[in-house]
Scaffold this motif. Sequence first.
Motif: not given
Length: 412
Positions: A320, A393, A396-398
């Motif tokens: 991300r 980032l 982060d998993q988005k």
Amino acid sequence: MDFAIRGKVEFVALENSYGRFLAEDLIADHDVPSFDRSPYDGFAVRSEDTAQITRMNPGVFEVIGEIGAGSVFHTVVGRNQAVRIMTGAQLPEGADAVVMLELTKEIAGEEGKRFELKRPLKSGENISFQGEDTKKGTILAGKGSVITPGIAALLATFGYHEVPAAKKPVIGVLATGSELLDVNEPLQPGKIRNSNSYMILAQIERAGGEAKYFGKFSDDLEQCINAVREALSQVDLLITTGGVSVGDYDYLPAIYEKLGADVLFNKIAMRPGSVTTVAALDQKLLVGLSGNPSACFVGFELFVRPVIRHHNFHLSPHVRKEKAYLGEDFSKANPFTRFVRAELHFNEGRLTVLPSGFDKSSAVSSLAEANALIILPGGTRGYQAGMMVDVLLLDDQKGSDWPWENIVPSYK
Ligand SMILES: Nc1nc2c(c(=O)[nH]1)N[C@H]1C(S)=C(S)[C@@H](COP(=O)(O)OP(=O)(O)OC[C@H]3O[C@@H](n4cnc5c(N)ncnc54)[C@H](O)[C@@H]3O)O[C@H]1N2
Ligand code: MOO
Ligand SMILES: [Mg+2]
């Protein structure tokens, strides 16, 4: 990414599904709540029976029964009747409002039989309506989402005893280098402990892969070819670390050639990680990460993590990218785009990013606190504190869609 493949689906027990990637959209197949229910402990009544009530002219209700959560009351509530009801219990037929227990007063000598009420209720007052939380047909989490505690709650709500999850790709790790000691060995002159393997194993887990460790090998061409061939046959993607540059004992280029692998690229205009090399053999990727710890770390996040997340059905598999303020000067000139290991700080609502330590490709200490990479584009003379920069980032998993513009073409 053209070589990245989508994975298969497997079913995992709901209690083991945290952190896995959903292999299907999670769709509400019924309303939540699925029946009108009481949000309070109190009495279910008909609002029309309360219309004339005032403080001076209280109403009196006859209690005709009691419903705890989980039970259903089978009699229709009639004129001036009430049913004692508990939080979460289904509203009985006939009733259209609930009054909290605290607002009622039992009539002396008739405990549990009758109570007095001093205020009117509107139709629908104090009811949790069917479908108010979510309606049947709503997509609550998309395919490729990482299962959070909240998604686990939703999976349970909709009866997913077994959860369709992306089968994790098996990612092999193999370290090369005659200087490498096992972790439990004492230091010896000229040698170092193999730290990259353990770093990569953790990065694989964080990205959503299943790590398989094949050990470390001395710089011996024959031995390394056999080890790579054997490891590759057991995994979906193989990562090697070390031996990928132009040194006398950097055997990875020769190994790719001997195996007949197709080298997709063998240098990247970036620092660190410029030596990162990727080859393909029989549709499987062989990723040659640098031996230098920081270069290895960056190479993984930029080139392996997206492949793992793509495999797990993630729709935005890249690391991300966001904006943050640089917290201190970074005066090094940048002929090539630089990815500085960094730590993000929240400063009264402002996102600030600071290099997390010694900034050399060989550094290991700066990795401890690195939860971001500052992107400093190439062709610049340095950056000053307060400038806004791009950051990647890592916790982060988005993810991001393809985050790169102005890609510098190969200079081969
Ligand atoms: N003449 C040139 N020399 C170098 C170039 C170049 O372009 N021309 N590139 C430099 C860059 S940039 C990097 S990065 C390194 C890449 O080296 P390799 O990927 O070939 O890795 P090694 O030579 O095996 O090791 C480099 C360095 O890393 C240490 N190392 C190796 N494996 C591990 C491990 N598992 N855990 C911890 N540390 C490890 C190793 O001891 C070396 O110090 O090449 C530059 N040279
Ligand atoms: O790959 Mo090296 O810096 O480019 O670390
Ligand atoms: Mg080398």
